[in-house]
Motif scaffolding. Structure first.
Motif, PDB file in Angstrom:
ATOM      1  N   ARG A   4      37.732  58.082  50.250  1.00  0.00           N
ATOM      2  CA  ARG A   4      36.754  57.001  50.288  1.00  0.00           C
ATOM      3  C   ARG A   4      37.033  56.038  49.150  1.00  0.00           C
ATOM      4  O   ARG A   4      37.422  56.452  48.059  1.00  0.00           O
ATOM      5  CB  ARG A   4      35.349  57.548  50.095  1.00  0.00           C
ATOM      6  N   PRO A   5      36.828  54.759  49.386  1.00  0.00           N
ATOM      7  CA  PRO A   5      37.002  53.820  48.269  1.00  0.00           C
ATOM      8  C   PRO A   5      35.928  54.080  47.223  1.00  0.00           C
ATOM      9  O   PRO A   5      34.784  54.373  47.547  1.00  0.00           O
ATOM     10  CB  PRO A   5      36.827  52.436  48.909  1.00  0.00           C
ATOM     11  N   GLU A   6      36.326  53.989  45.957  1.00  0.00           N
ATOM     12  CA  GLU A   6      35.377  54.244  44.877  1.00  0.00           C
ATOM     13  C   GLU A   6      34.409  53.080  44.736  1.00  0.00           C
ATOM     14  O   GLU A   6      34.797  51.927  44.764  1.00  0.00           O
ATOM     15  CB  GLU A   6      36.124  54.446  43.561  1.00  0.00           C
ATOM     16  N   LYS A   7      33.148  53.405  44.593  1.00  0.00           N
ATOM     17  CA  LYS A   7      32.123  52.384  44.388  1.00  0.00           C
ATOM     18  C   LYS A   7      31.770  52.370  42.904  1.00  0.00           C
ATOM     19  O   LYS A   7      31.733  53.399  42.252  1.00  0.00           O
ATOM     20  CB  LYS A   7      30.852  52.724  45.164  1.00  0.00           C
ATOM     21  N   ALA A   8      31.492  51.193  42.421  1.00  0.00           N
ATOM     22  CA  ALA A   8      31.049  51.080  41.033  1.00  0.00           C
ATOM     23  C   ALA A   8      29.596  51.537  40.949  1.00  0.00           C
ATOM     24  O   ALA A   8      28.798  51.255  41.836  1.00  0.00           O
ATOM     25  CB  ALA A   8      31.176  49.641  40.550  1.00  0.00           C
ATOM     26  N   LEU A   9      29.254  52.266  39.907  1.00  0.00           N
ATOM     27  CA  LEU A   9      27.886  52.733  39.722  1.00  0.00           C
ATOM     28  C   LEU A   9      26.985  51.577  39.301  1.00  0.00           C
ATOM     29  O   LEU A   9      27.381  50.743  38.484  1.00  0.00           O
ATOM     30  CB  LEU A   9      27.823  53.828  38.660  1.00  0.00           C
ATOM     31  N   THR A  10      25.807  51.548  39.842  1.00  0.00           N
ATOM     32  CA  THR A  10      24.836  50.537  39.420  1.00  0.00           C
ATOM     33  C   THR A  10      24.199  50.992  38.114  1.00  0.00           C
ATOM     34  O   THR A  10      24.333  52.150  37.707  1.00  0.00           O
ATOM     35  CB  THR A  10      23.737  50.348  40.485  1.00  0.00           C
ATOM     36  N   ALA A  51      32.115  40.443  37.459  1.00  0.00           N
ATOM     37  CA  ALA A  51      32.608  41.707  37.999  1.00  0.00           C
ATOM     38  C   ALA A  51      32.703  42.787  36.928  1.00  0.00           C
ATOM     39  O   ALA A  51      32.738  43.964  37.246  1.00  0.00           O
ATOM     40  CB  ALA A  51      33.980  41.500  38.637  1.00  0.00           C
ATOM     41  N   THR A  52      32.760  42.398  35.663  1.00  0.00           N
ATOM     42  CA  THR A  52      32.862  43.393  34.614  1.00  0.00           C
ATOM     43  C   THR A  52      31.473  43.824  34.183  1.00  0.00           C
ATOM     44  O   THR A  52      30.571  42.997  34.063  1.00  0.00           O
ATOM     45  CB  THR A  52      33.619  42.838  33.383  1.00  0.00           C
TER      46      THR A  52
END
Length: 177
Positions: A4-10, A51-52
């Protein structure tokens, strides 16, 4: 097999994970890993497209966690003998931690709003394989968190005929008039 593509944590996920990580106890023979404090900062309307992620706040000393008081012996004795009424009870058997947490919070909120003083929270004793139950360990810790602090005055294990170590007496704070 594809990954699965990695999702950035909120930010909410990071806060939740840091709270969970602080309550975990390491396995036998392992050392505790320090989890940095994560603070949620409000995002202004124009600065949300970056994005950062924002830089992490400097690591501060963890605050000493508030521990709810245990019930005093006379009150515990009166509850066990039926001289003080248990005005509500909630059974968390068979629920996941998320379900149990939300049910417990909503139950205690309604009870507190209704002026109830003493309730019984049934967690169960845990798995039959000899280990402690997850809810049996988690619920007392939850009752000491800032979310439950305005509601809960103190708590302690119930008498044997009320469930023993698989249940808790909870004294709710008085409602302010």
């Amino acid at each position: 097999m594809s990954r699965r593509p990695e999702k950035a944590l909120t930010d909410d996920d990071r806060v939740l994970w840091s709270l969970v990580a602080r309550t975990a106890t390491p396995l036998k023979g392992r050392t505790t890993v320090e989890v940095p404090l994560v603070a949620v900062t409000p995002v202004s309307a124009g600065a949300g497209s970056s994005a950062t992620p924002p830089p992490a706040p400097p690591a501060a000393k963890p605050k000493q966690q508030h521990v709810a008081h245990v019930l005093d012996d006379p009150t515990l004795d009166k509850l066990a003998k039926g001289r003080l009424p248990i005005e509500g009870r909630v059974d968390l058997h068979g629920l996941t931690q998320d379900e149990a947490h939300s049910l417990l919070y909503s139950f205690l909120s309604r009870a507190h709003a209704g002026g109830v003083r003493y309730v019984l929270v049934i967690t169960g004793k845990g798995s039959s394989s000899g280990g402690d139950g997850v809810l049996r360990r988690s619920v007392p810790a939850w009752l000491s968190t800032p979310l439950f602090r305005p509601l809960v005055s103190s708590h302690d294990h119930a008498a044997r005929h009320h469930g023993g170590s698989g249940a808790l007496y909870v004294r709710l704070r008085r409602t302010r008039a």
